[in-house]
Design a protein around this motif. Structure first.
Motif, PDB file in Angstrom:
ATOM      1  N   VAL A 108       0.839  -1.187   0.000  1.00 19.73           N
ATOM      2  CA  VAL A 108       0.000   0.000   0.000  1.00 19.73           C
ATOM      3  C   VAL A 108       0.878   1.242   0.000  1.00 19.73           C
ATOM      4  O   VAL A 108       1.881   1.308   0.709  1.00 19.73           O
ATOM      5  CB  VAL A 108      -0.937   0.019   1.225  1.00 19.73           C
ATOM      6  CG1 VAL A 108      -1.832   1.249   1.196  1.00 19.73           C
ATOM      7  CG2 VAL A 108      -1.768  -1.257   1.291  1.00 19.73           C
ATOM      8  N   LEU A 109       0.483   2.225  -0.793  1.00 21.72           N
ATOM      9  CA  LEU A 109       1.190   3.496  -0.805  1.00 21.72           C
ATOM     10  C   LEU A 109       0.891   4.276   0.466  1.00 21.72           C
ATOM     11  O   LEU A 109      -0.141   4.063   1.112  1.00 21.72           O
ATOM     12  CB  LEU A 109       0.744   4.329  -2.002  1.00 21.72           C
ATOM     13  CG  LEU A 109       1.212   3.899  -3.392  1.00 21.72           C
ATOM     14  CD1 LEU A 109       0.495   4.726  -4.449  1.00 21.72           C
ATOM     15  CD2 LEU A 109       2.711   4.075  -3.528  1.00 21.72           C
ATOM     16  N   ALA A 110       1.771   5.165   0.790  1.00 22.96           N
ATOM     17  CA  ALA A 110       1.509   6.066   1.908  1.00 22.96           C
ATOM     18  C   ALA A 110       0.352   6.995   1.547  1.00 22.96           C
ATOM     19  O   ALA A 110       0.230   7.435   0.409  1.00 22.96           O
ATOM     20  CB  ALA A 110       2.760   6.882   2.224  1.00 22.96           C
ATOM     21  N   LYS A 111      -0.511   7.277   2.502  1.00 20.41           N
ATOM     22  CA  LYS A 111      -1.707   8.065   2.233  1.00 20.41           C
ATOM     23  C   LYS A 111      -1.374   9.455   1.717  1.00 20.41           C
ATOM     24  O   LYS A 111      -2.136  10.036   0.942  1.00 20.41           O
ATOM     25  CB  LYS A 111      -2.541   8.196   3.508  1.00 20.41           C
ATOM     26  CG  LYS A 111      -3.015   6.868   4.076  1.00 20.41           C
ATOM     27  CD  LYS A 111      -4.035   6.217   3.179  1.00 20.41           C
ATOM     28  CE  LYS A 111      -4.599   4.958   3.820  1.00 20.41           C
ATOM     29  NZ  LYS A 111      -5.610   4.295   2.954  1.00 20.41           N
ATOM     30  N   ASP A 112      -0.225   9.981   2.137  1.00 22.06           N
ATOM     31  CA  ASP A 112       0.128  11.348   1.734  1.00 22.06           C
ATOM     32  C   ASP A 112       1.094  11.378   0.554  1.00 22.06           C
ATOM     33  O   ASP A 112       1.654  12.416   0.231  1.00 22.06           O
ATOM     34  CB  ASP A 112       0.746  12.093   2.917  1.00 22.06           C
ATOM     35  CG  ASP A 112       1.984  11.377   3.465  1.00 22.06           C
ATOM     36  OD1 ASP A 112       2.231  10.216   3.067  1.00 22.06           O
ATOM     37  OD2 ASP A 112       2.692  11.982   4.291  1.00 22.06           O
TER      38      ASP A 112
ATOM     39  N   LYS B  78     -10.011   8.852  -3.042  1.00 21.08           N
ATOM     40  CA  LYS B  78     -10.272   9.002  -1.615  1.00 21.08           C
ATOM     41  C   LYS B  78      -9.066   8.570  -0.789  1.00 21.08           C
ATOM     42  O   LYS B  78      -8.708   9.240   0.200  1.00 21.08           O
ATOM     43  CB  LYS B  78     -11.497   8.169  -1.223  1.00 21.08           C
ATOM     44  CG  LYS B  78     -11.858   8.251   0.245  1.00 21.08           C
ATOM     45  CD  LYS B  78     -13.088   7.404   0.548  1.00 21.08           C
ATOM     46  CE  LYS B  78     -13.446   7.456   2.032  1.00 21.08           C
ATOM     47  NZ  LYS B  78     -14.635   6.618   2.330  1.00 21.08           N
ATOM     48  N   GLU B  79      -8.423   7.467  -1.191  1.00 15.11           N
ATOM     49  CA  GLU B  79      -7.294   6.937  -0.420  1.00 15.11           C
ATOM     50  C   GLU B  79      -6.041   7.794  -0.574  1.00 15.11           C
ATOM     51  O   GLU B  79      -5.287   7.978   0.373  1.00 15.11           O
ATOM     52  CB  GLU B  79      -6.994   5.502  -0.862  1.00 15.11           C
ATOM     53  CG  GLU B  79      -8.048   4.499  -0.448  1.00 15.11           C
ATOM     54  CD  GLU B  79      -8.081   4.293   1.058  1.00 15.11           C
ATOM     55  OE1 GLU B  79      -7.004   4.058   1.647  1.00 15.11           O
ATOM     56  OE2 GLU B  79      -9.172   4.387   1.642  1.00 15.11           O
ATOM     57  N   TYR B  80      -5.796   8.285  -1.793  1.00 17.98           N
ATOM     58  CA  TYR B  80      -4.561   9.034  -2.069  1.00 17.98           C
ATOM     59  C   TYR B  80      -4.936  10.405  -2.640  1.00 17.98           C
ATOM     60  O   TYR B  80      -4.670  10.704  -3.804  1.00 17.98           O
ATOM     61  CB  TYR B  80      -3.673   8.255  -3.039  1.00 17.98           C
ATOM     62  CG  TYR B  80      -3.481   6.817  -2.636  1.00 17.98           C
ATOM     63  CD1 TYR B  80      -2.678   6.470  -1.549  1.00 17.98           C
ATOM     64  CD2 TYR B  80      -4.129   5.789  -3.319  1.00 17.98           C
ATOM     65  CE1 TYR B  80      -2.518   5.157  -1.163  1.00 17.98           C
ATOM     66  CE2 TYR B  80      -3.968   4.469  -2.941  1.00 17.98           C
ATOM     67  CZ  TYR B  80      -3.173   4.154  -1.859  1.00 17.98           C
ATOM     68  OH  TYR B  80      -3.014   2.850  -1.475  1.00 17.98           O
ATOM     69  N   SER B  81      -5.548  11.194  -1.834  1.00 16.16           N
ATOM     70  CA  SER B  81      -6.086  12.485  -2.281  1.00 16.16           C
ATOM     71  C   SER B  81      -4.997  13.462  -2.701  1.00 16.16           C
ATOM     72  O   SER B  81      -5.273  14.403  -3.450  1.00 16.16           O
ATOM     73  CB  SER B  81      -6.931  13.106  -1.165  1.00 16.16           C
ATOM     74  OG  SER B  81      -6.166  13.252   0.032  1.00 16.16           O
TER      75      SER B  81
ATOM     76  N   ALA C 249       2.340  12.001  -2.881  1.00 13.45           N
ATOM     77  CA  ALA C 249       1.848  12.906  -3.922  1.00 13.45           C
ATOM     78  C   ALA C 249       2.298  12.507  -5.316  1.00 13.45           C
ATOM     79  O   ALA C 249       2.034  13.232  -6.281  1.00 13.45           O
ATOM     80  CB  ALA C 249       2.306  14.337  -3.621  1.00 13.45           C
ATOM     81  N   THR C 250       2.956  11.353  -5.432  1.00 18.18           N
ATOM     82  CA  THR C 250       3.385  10.897  -6.755  1.00 18.18           C
ATOM     83  C   THR C 250       2.161  10.603  -7.616  1.00 18.18           C
ATOM     84  O   THR C 250       1.255   9.882  -7.178  1.00 18.18           O
ATOM     85  CB  THR C 250       4.241   9.628  -6.642  1.00 18.18           C
ATOM     86  OG1 THR C 250       5.342   9.878  -5.770  1.00 18.18           O
ATOM     87  CG2 THR C 250       4.749   9.189  -8.007  1.00 18.18           C
TER      88      THR C 250
END
Length: 538
Positions: A148-152, A223-226, A154-155
């Motif tokens: 899972v990617l980090a929620k924050d 929603k997950e990676y806004s 920005a890539t």
């Protein structure tokens, strides 16, 4: 008597001489002639263009761009994509669209890497796989251990929708994924239901018009990676699904830009195209075999929901759609399914920057189906996304209510297609709305930008105008409804360009000429009969 005299007196002697001459020719000459004939046949059958490239010095052909010249996106994005202003030259020994199509599949040497798999559970109980390849996976940088990617993070994330019966393991798909990840983006392949080694868990299968899975995946990732901008790339049938989704949701899509690669555009035209010539029929048969293999993976559900005997006996994609897709998707006929799900019927409502790439010699997706007037761009995907990312033209989601997939706007039929507005020699799609008013001069620039590859905002650009015309029509007490319609039609006709008027006149003359010619011949013959001697005494 010489030889020529003998031939003239007896045809048998001529045939005898011809036979002796044929026998005297060495067998090697016959073999050489047969080989030459086979080469000529294959050259034309496989549509090679090597000699054309040779005669032009292998310079290639300039990339043809179709776009709105007044678009800000063209000047702000396309002008910075050098590939679009160059020339395209196929590898000389692959100068055939059929050889190119086969080569990548069998000898393409796809890059070797491992996806990070995430199972996605749809709202209807369906399950399919999201296969990730992160930029860190191919850059040599230390990677994280989880999937899972980090929620924050920005890539930017690129969502890729595969073609018919394709998944993340397909060679062409791995090339796209790897190249995009190498360019600094995180990539996720949204596999179709029942593919990628995942079983069907609901009574719903994907098809060329099934957009619910794409919609749910995009909303979930947004929603997950806004913090991460979202881009979407569709290939083949996946491109058709993408365009249909963009048209259905209009402004209310949380993606910054999209690219449709080798879309069939009009499923009905494409269906007829692949059954037209022998070479296309081979593709039709190959695609049908792939669909039958997909059905066999899920035989239990297809046996219950569709016509299994018809699926097994299918010889064409149209046969498969008749016995499987239409029954599962509740479409009345195959043509109904093709018309309602064709991307060309929805592109007029697309409101995000959209790149459309089509090969004019595509052996499956014919150029006859390309909506030239609605799609006014062509560009290389990675260049386009890279430049768009650093530009101010990325789409921002509009939370306002927009046309959904089941709204009257999206209900297409034979009589409902995108209305066209001709102004200043430009053709702009006006959507499927039945409008009672006309375009005002103030809306002229907005109409010119309703093509899907510009920064168009179709809904917001027309709502106020329609409301104004509705108000005016409600206050108009004079004249009947019929006369109003006639006046609007005459007014619309009067606004067409001179070229269009002359074209209509030409069509009228040519269509009425046979009747006029018959009448003239009748009058001339009647006059001639009266002038004959003795005619008047009878």
């Amino acid at each position: 008597m010489d030889c020529s005299d003998a031939i003239l007196e007896s045809p048998a002697a001529a045939y005898e001489l011809l036979l002796k001459s044929a026998i005297a020719i060495p067998l090697s000459h016959y073999l050489a002639a047969a080989l030459f004939s086979i080469i000529v046949f294959l050259y034309n059958f496989l549509e090679f263009h090597f000699f054309h490239d040779f005669l032009t010095g292998f310079r290639g052909a300039p990339i043809s761009l179709t776009y709105n010249s007044s678009s800000e996106i063209y000047h702000g994005v396309v002008s910075k994509c050098p590939t679009l202003h160059g020339r395209y030259l196929a590898t000389p020994w692959l100068s055939s669209p059929h050889i190119q199509t086969s080569f990548l599949n069998f000898f393409g040497r796809p890059p070797v890497f491992t996806y990070r798999r995430q199972m996605f559970h749809a709202s209807d109980g369906g399950t399919f796989a999201l296969d990730w390849l992160l930029h860190s996976d191919v850059s040599g940088v230390a990677v994280q251990n989880d999937n899972v990617l980090a929620k924050d993070d920005a890539t930017p994330i690129v969502i890729i929708i595969p073609g018919l019966t394709s998944d993340s393991a397909s060679p062409y798909m791995k090339h796209i994924v790897f190249g995009t990840a190498k360019n600094g983006l995180n990539v996720v392949v949204s596999n179709h239901r029942g593919l990628g080694g995942v079983s069907i868990t609901s009574d719903c299968f994907y098809n060329a018009g099934w957009t619910e899975d794409v919609r749910e995946v995009i909303n979930h990732l947004h929603k997950e990676y806004s913090a991460a901008p979202l881009f979407v790339v569709g290939t083949s049938i996946g491109a058709n699904i993408l365009v249909k989704y963009l048209g259905e949701d209009g402004e209310n899509v949380p993606i910054a830009g999209a690219a449709a690669v080798c879309s069939p555009w009009d499923l009905l035209i494409s269906s007829r195209f692949i059954s037209r010539r022998p070479i296309q029929k081979l593709y039709d048969r190959a695609l049908t075999i792939g669909l039958q293999g997909y059905a066999q993976l899920h035989e239990t559900r297809y046996t219950r929901l569709a016509n299994w005997d018809g699926i097994i006996k299918s010889r064409t994609v149209r046969d498969f759609d008749t016995h499987a897709t239409c029954l599962v998707g509740k479409y009345e006929t195959v043509d109904t399914f093709y018309r309602r799900c064709s991307g060309s019927a929805f592109i007029g409502q697309v409101s995000v920057p959209l790149l459309c790439i089509s090969a004019l010699d595509d052996p499956v997706c014919t150029k006859e189906a390309i909506p030239w007037d609605e799609c006014r761009w062509v560009r290389a995907v990675n260049e386009f996304l890279g430049v768009l990312l650093s530009s101010p033209y990325m789409h921002k989601q509009n939370k306002a209510e927009s046309a959904g997939p089941h709204s009257p706007l999206m209900q297409t039929s034979i009589d409902q297609g995108p209305y066209l507005n001709l102004t200043d020699g430009m053709v702009a799609a006006m959507g499927n709305e039945h409008i009672d008013g006309e375009e005002t001069p103030e809306n002229h620039s907005q109409t010119d930008q309703t093509v899907p590859v510009t920064d168009n905002h179709v809904s917001s650009g027309r709502k106020s105008h329609f409301a104004t015309n509705d108000a005016q029509s409600s206050e108009d007490d004079g004249g009947s409804k019929g006369s109003g319609i006639i006046q609007r039609c005459l007014h619309q006709l009067s606004r067409q360009s001179n070229k269009s008027i002359w074209l209509l006149a030409y069509i009228a003359i040519m269509s009425s000429w046979p009747l006029a010619g018959a009448a003239l011949r009748y009058l001339h013959r009647k006059k001639l009969m009266k002038s004959l001697p003795g005619r008047g005494s009878k």
